[in-house]
Write an enzyme that holds these catalytic residues in place. Structure first.
Site, short mmCIF file in Angstrom:
data_model
loop_
_atom_site.label_atom_id
_atom_site.label_comp_id
_atom_site.label_asym_id
_atom_site.label_seq_id
_atom_site.Cartn_x
_atom_site.Cartn_y
_atom_site.Cartn_z
CG ASP A 47 45.70 26.67 34.69
OD1 ASP A 47 45.37 26.40 35.47
OD2 ASP A 47 45.65 28.31 33.97
CE1 TYR A 75 53.84 28.00 35.76
CE2 TYR A 75 54.95 29.61 37.44
CZ TYR A 75 53.84 28.53 36.96
OH TYR A 75 53.67 27.33 37.96
CG ASP A 89 42.15 30.68 30.01
OD1 ASP A 89 40.81 30.99 29.37
OD2 ASP A 89 43.10 29.53 30.27
NE ARG A 181 43.88 30.93 34.96
CZ ARG A 181 42.78 30.02 35.38
NH1 ARG A 181 41.58 30.89 35.21
NH2 ARG A 181 42.89 29.28 36.36
#
Length: 301
Positions: A47, A75, A89, A181
């Site tokens: 992103d 992550y 987000d 997300r």
């Protein structure tokens, strides 16, 4: 007549430690310009506000992108409890709020449901195609969609920090196609308090580590110089998860022409996908068939 793409026939991998505020495509374009490379692509979108590993494949290395895309990746991300947003987000609008703040143990207990083989619904603002159009484009127009759940393998999901009552830092190792997300959104719903992602960092992807990546500032500083070339890693790194077989000198031409040839292998099963090398350089990817190698993807010398 087909247009000839300008640039150097440069093959290999440049691992970028992506900054926030740029799309993955913009980073690839910057790398292609800085290296004057004829062909480039990335192995897994981040992103725009996310940071960390963006592995950029150059030239013939683009043929190995699927093996990096399919590899495990990790992550580290911070979620904000108590708020849901329409983008899942911090860039989106708050659409629901809660005063509930679960304690650390409640969060740890909830994480178990997100480990292993899970089904995950992508965010409304995602690149998933719906009726031939990207979901985020429909979402921007105010259209709500029922996106189909997709399978995801989550190797590990851990709570690594709790800076304050509103924020939780998690670390996830997962397979292909994971939406962090969605993890934040669904965890918030499971906890009954809502949640969304605030920061997201991809620390590694397959064989590539963020700490070994080059920054965008250094790419711009070293653009068009031989020094930037020294950061380009070999094409073969993209084949790390495949077994290697060695071919004889007389087999190289056959393989490059897409024909089967004799190879030397050990501990390789019949029908296994492998890559063939000569003097350490990748010649092709294909299938091992009991002493013979059938190429399916050939690398141009």
């Amino acid at each position: 007549m087909a247009r000839t793409r300008k640039g150097r026939d440069l093959s290999g991998w440049l691992v970028v430690d992506k900054p926030a505020g740029m799309t993955s495509t913009s980073v690839v374009n910057k790398v292609r310009w800085a290296l004057d490379a004829k062909k480039a692509g990335h192995a897994g979108t981040l992103d725009p506000e996310a940071t960390g590993v963006l592995a950029v494949a150059l030239g013939e290395a683009t043929k190995t992108v699927p093996y990096i895309t399919d590899a495990l990746k990790a992550y580290v991300f911070t979620i904000r409890l108590g708020q849901a947003t329409n983008t899942d987000d911090a860039e989106g609008e708050v659409i629901a709020e809660s005063d509930l703040r679960p304690d650390d143990q409640a969060i740890k207990d909830a994480l178990g449901a997100f480990v292993g083989d899970i089904m995950q619904v992508p965010p409304q603002f995602s690149a998933v195609k719906v009726d031939g159009e990207r979901a985020y484009k429909k979402a921007r127009d105010g259209e709500e969609m029922e996106l189909a759940a997709r399978p995801l393998w989550v190797e590990e999901l851990l709570l690594v920090d709790r800076p304050d009552a509103d924020h939780v830092v998690l670390e996830m190792t997962c397979g292909k196609g994971g939406y962090v997300r969605s993890i934040a959104r669904d965890l918030g719903l499971a906890l009954g308090c809502y949640a969304h992602v605030v920061t997201l960092h991809r620390s590694w992807s397959g064989p590539f580590q963020a700490k070994d990546g080059i920054t965008l500032e250094d790419i711009e500083r070293l653009a068009k110089t031989p020094e930037l070339d020294t950061y380009v890693q070999p094409l073969e790194i993209g084949l790390t998860d495949l077994q290697e077989v060695r071919c004889l000198a007389e087999s190289v031409a056959k393989l490059r022409n897409g024909n089967p040839a004799t190879v030397i292998a050990s501990d390789v099963e019949f029908g296994e996908e492998v890559w063939a090398s000569y003097e350490g350089r990748a010649i092709a990817v294909g299938t091992y068939r009991g002493g013979e190698f059938q190429p399916s993807r050939v690398f141009v010398a």
